[in-house]
Design an enzyme around this catalytic site. Structure first.
Site, PDB file in Angstrom:
ATOM      1  N   ASP A  11      -1.003   0.637  10.238  1.00  0.00           N
ATOM      2  CA  ASP A  11      -0.831   1.921   9.549  1.00  0.00           C
ATOM      3  C   ASP A  11       0.638   2.352   9.496  1.00  0.00           C
ATOM      4  OD1 ASP A  11      -1.627   4.205   8.222  1.00  0.00           O
ATOM      5  OD2 ASP A  11      -2.965   4.907   9.809  1.00  0.00           O
TER       6      ASP A  11
ATOM      7  N   GLU B 239     -10.218  11.110   4.482  1.00  0.00           N
ATOM      8  CA  GLU B 239      -9.484  11.740   5.580  1.00  0.00           C
ATOM      9  C   GLU B 239      -8.807  13.037   5.134  1.00  0.00           C
ATOM     10  OE1 GLU B 239      -6.504   9.062   6.968  1.00  0.00           O
ATOM     11  OE2 GLU B 239      -5.216   9.307   5.223  1.00  0.00           O
TER      12      GLU B 239
END
Length: 656
Positions: free
Chosen positions: A410, A465
């Site tokens: 990420d 998200e």
């Protein structure tokens, strides 16, 4: 015989054999035509003082005077080109993907034109039924040539509407909305990630790229005159780390890449769809990717994942304190094993930030991974890319020793050459250890999944998200993604919310999130959205309270043998059918407009199927979790009448 006649004879003879003799052509206009095998798409290429091209679909001109060039060292290839030869070629074969995203078998069918020029370069055009592509090839020699710029100008025939994912910075997760603008309103100051999808008077043109290696990713910007042109991040010279994850470029070179002088360059891609829904099944990006670099991909296991981060580990009805600890993740393992899920993820918090080898005290990794192995559940670990890069080999060796099955990487937030090289490095090193990779934090790895089949999914999308802190992951956005971002490749949107809300009842709550739209829209995402590694983002406790929804999530696969887009309009609605083995699944989603649709089951083979359908309930326009489950018998002659609530959806499993 005069010189003109001699030249005409040479050209005539060469055309018979499919190639011009190697003679230097003057810079007067030379014209070439290349058509797709189904004769729908035509590219007309002109070589004069520049190389330009037009694109027509069914004899309607859509792009006009588009141009291309590349500056390498002190030479600009494509300016005042001197043609040496041209060659035509055709390919028609069937490919079998190592990981089935859309199809078990994909037909690769194209016509190709290769134009070779003085100065040691060529331009290759291909025309497929699914669109066109071109790229440069060079034979300059040398290990360290500098690429100063590449010009790709996509000039359209009119002021069409473009769904444009405008960015604020090139330091970005590439999680933008695809909003419609007239082309003339896109100024040079407005730049975007990919793809830009142009509504060219009905047909859709998706601008993208494929096979990017030792090179930065393509970005687009406006010109103010019906065109979009290329821009690139420049080669980083000086970088600085902020916190543990934001590795920013402080100083960049005046060139965009340092690379080999003899190579092929990335494909510049124009996907073509005469009907919006055809973009959903368009495999052009995958077809243009470099073939798999793995000699053995039999160990790669797609599947579903119980994910901790979105639901904030909100587990209840248990006799332990939920959190980032061994007991909680054993609970996830038990949930995964019970419901035939393949993996669990340990997201942020399992290691001390900045050191991907230092496990927090509340987790016994050896005990947890041994427990998961006993239950036949794989463990995937989340990591920040820079921390991983600093410890790459010892970290991956340790993860392999633990028995970890993959990593979720990420916060890259960059697509310059160094980061593109990083995606290759991580995919390669993980493949050596038979580990999967799921890249978040950037978009470009989506177009590398054929090259590295263990690169199982990617983010670079405004996914669910965002509902933890905003109302940005809404149904209009959700029904735009299948026609835009998903064109690039797998899309880790992370669906599965069991707390569902209409917009007048929605609130972003970081520690107890809900999702906009109905329950059935969430279920439909598992059919509509492609991701061979698909998340179940909500809490196991919430799924246990919803056994009917969990029954569908347990059954729905993550890879597909066949994809049939049934209907759709970008940003309005989408209807897709997919097959895995003998079973079929149907997913439908709408924006904030309720609508009635008809689903024709003519795609089914002969025989009777049991249809398990999840449909918006009569009160779903108020209470978004309201749905009805029905069971019926259907055949290929059945036509289903389906009502979608606002923000609604429909999900069905057809089993023989």
């Amino acid at each position: 015989m005069n010189a003109f006649c001699k030249q005409a004879v040479r050209i005539l003879i060469a055309s018979i054999w499919g190639s011009f003799f190697a003679i230097a052509a003057p810079a007067s206009d030379l014209k070439f035509s290349l058509r797709s095998p189904d004769d729908r798409i035509e590219v007309q290429i002109r070589v004069s003082n520049r190389i330009t091209y037009d694109v027509s679909v069914n004899n309607k001109l859509l792009l006009k005077d588009s141009s291309l060039a590349i500056k390498i060292g002190d030479k600009t290839l494509g300016e005042n080109p001197q043609l040496k030869s041209s060659t035509k070629n055709s390919v028609d074969k069937v490919l079998e993907p190592a990981v089935r995203q859309k199809f078990a078998r994909i037909r690769e069918h194209y016509n190709e034109l290769r134009l070779d020029f003085d100065l040691g370069y060529a331009v290759v055009f291909r025309a497929y039924p699914e669109g066109i592509a071109y790229r440069f090839e060079t034979s300059l020699g040398g290990e360290n040539v500098k690429i100063f710029n590449e010009e790709s100008v996509f000039r359209f025939a009119s002021d069409f509407t473009v769904f444009y994912p405008e960015e604020e910075s090139m330091f970005s997760h590439n999680e933008r909305k695809y909003l419609p603008f007239p082309l003339k309103q896109i100024s040079p100051a407005k730049f975007a990630t990919l793809p830009a999808v142009v509504d060219a008077g009905g047909a859709k043109i998706a601008i993208a790229e494929s096979d990017v290696e030792e090179y930065p990713g393509l970005w687009l910007r406006g010109t103010g005159d019906n065109a979009l042109s290329s821009i690139f991040e420049h080669y980083p010279l000086k970088e600085q780390l902020e916190k543990d994850r934001d590795y920013k470029v402080l100083e960049a070179a005046d060139y965009i890449a340092v690379t080999h002088g003899t190579r092929t360059f990335p494909w510049r891609v124009l996907g073509v769809a005469e009907h919006d829904q055809d973009l959903v099944a368009n495999p052009l990006i995958w077809l243009l990717e470099k073939p798999s670099q793995l000699t053995d991909s039999s160990w790669i296991k797609p599947g579903k994942v119980a994910w901790d981060w979105w639901n904030y580990n909100n587990i209840f009805g248990v006799d332990f304190k939920a959190g980032i600890n061994t007991q909680t993740y054993k609970y996830y393992v038990d949930f995964a094993a019970k419901n035939h899920l393949d993996y669990i993820i340990l997201d942020e918090g399992w290691y001390k930030l900045g050191n991907v080898l230092e496990v927090v005290p509340d987790i016994n990794m050896e005990e947890l991974t041994a427990y998961a192995k006993q239950k036949n559940v794989g463990v995937i670990l989340w990591v920040v890319w820079k921390s991983l890069d600093d410890q790459l080999i010892p970290a991956l060796d340790q993860y392999a020793k633990w028995g970890v099955k993959g990593i979720k990487v990420d916060f890259m937030q960059r697509n310059d050459q160094l980061l593109m090289d990083y995606y290759f490095k991580v995919s390669r090193e993980c493949a050596k250890r038979k580990m999967l990779v799921d890249f978040h934090g950037a978009q470009r790895p989506a177009s590398l999944t054929r090259t590295w089949p263990n690169l199982i999914s990617t983010e670079g999308v405004r996914g669910m998200e965002w509902s933890k802190w905003s109302a940005e992951a809404d149904p209009p956005h959700n029904v735009t993604l299948p026609f835009t971002r998903m064109f690039l490749g797998p899309m880790d949107y992370t669906p599965g919310a069991m707390l569902n809300a209409q917009k007048d009842m929605f609130a972003p709550i970081m520690k107890r999130p809900m999702a906009l739209g109905t329950r059935c829209q969430q279920l439909a995402m598992y059919v509509v959205y492609e991701s061979p590694l698909q998340m179940l983002s909500d809490s196991p406790s919430n799924y246990e309270r919803e056994p009917e929804s969990l029954e569908f999530l347990r059954a729905v696969p993550t890879t597909w043998d066949e994809t049939v887009p049934l209907d759709g309009r970008i940003s309005e609605y989408v209807v897709v059918a997919r097959r895995n083995g003998k079973d079929w699944y149907v997913g439908a989603m709408t924006n904030w407009s309720e609508r009635d649709i008809e689903i024709d089951l003519a795609f089914l083979p002969a025989g009777t199927f049991t249809l398990y359908a999840y449909q918006d309930g009569p009160n779903a326009d108020r209470m978004a979790s309201d749905y009805q489950k029905t069971t019926s018998q259907v055949t290929k002659s059945t036509k289903l009448k389906v009502h979608l609530a606002r923000g609604g959806g429909y999900a069905a499993w057809l089993h023989m």
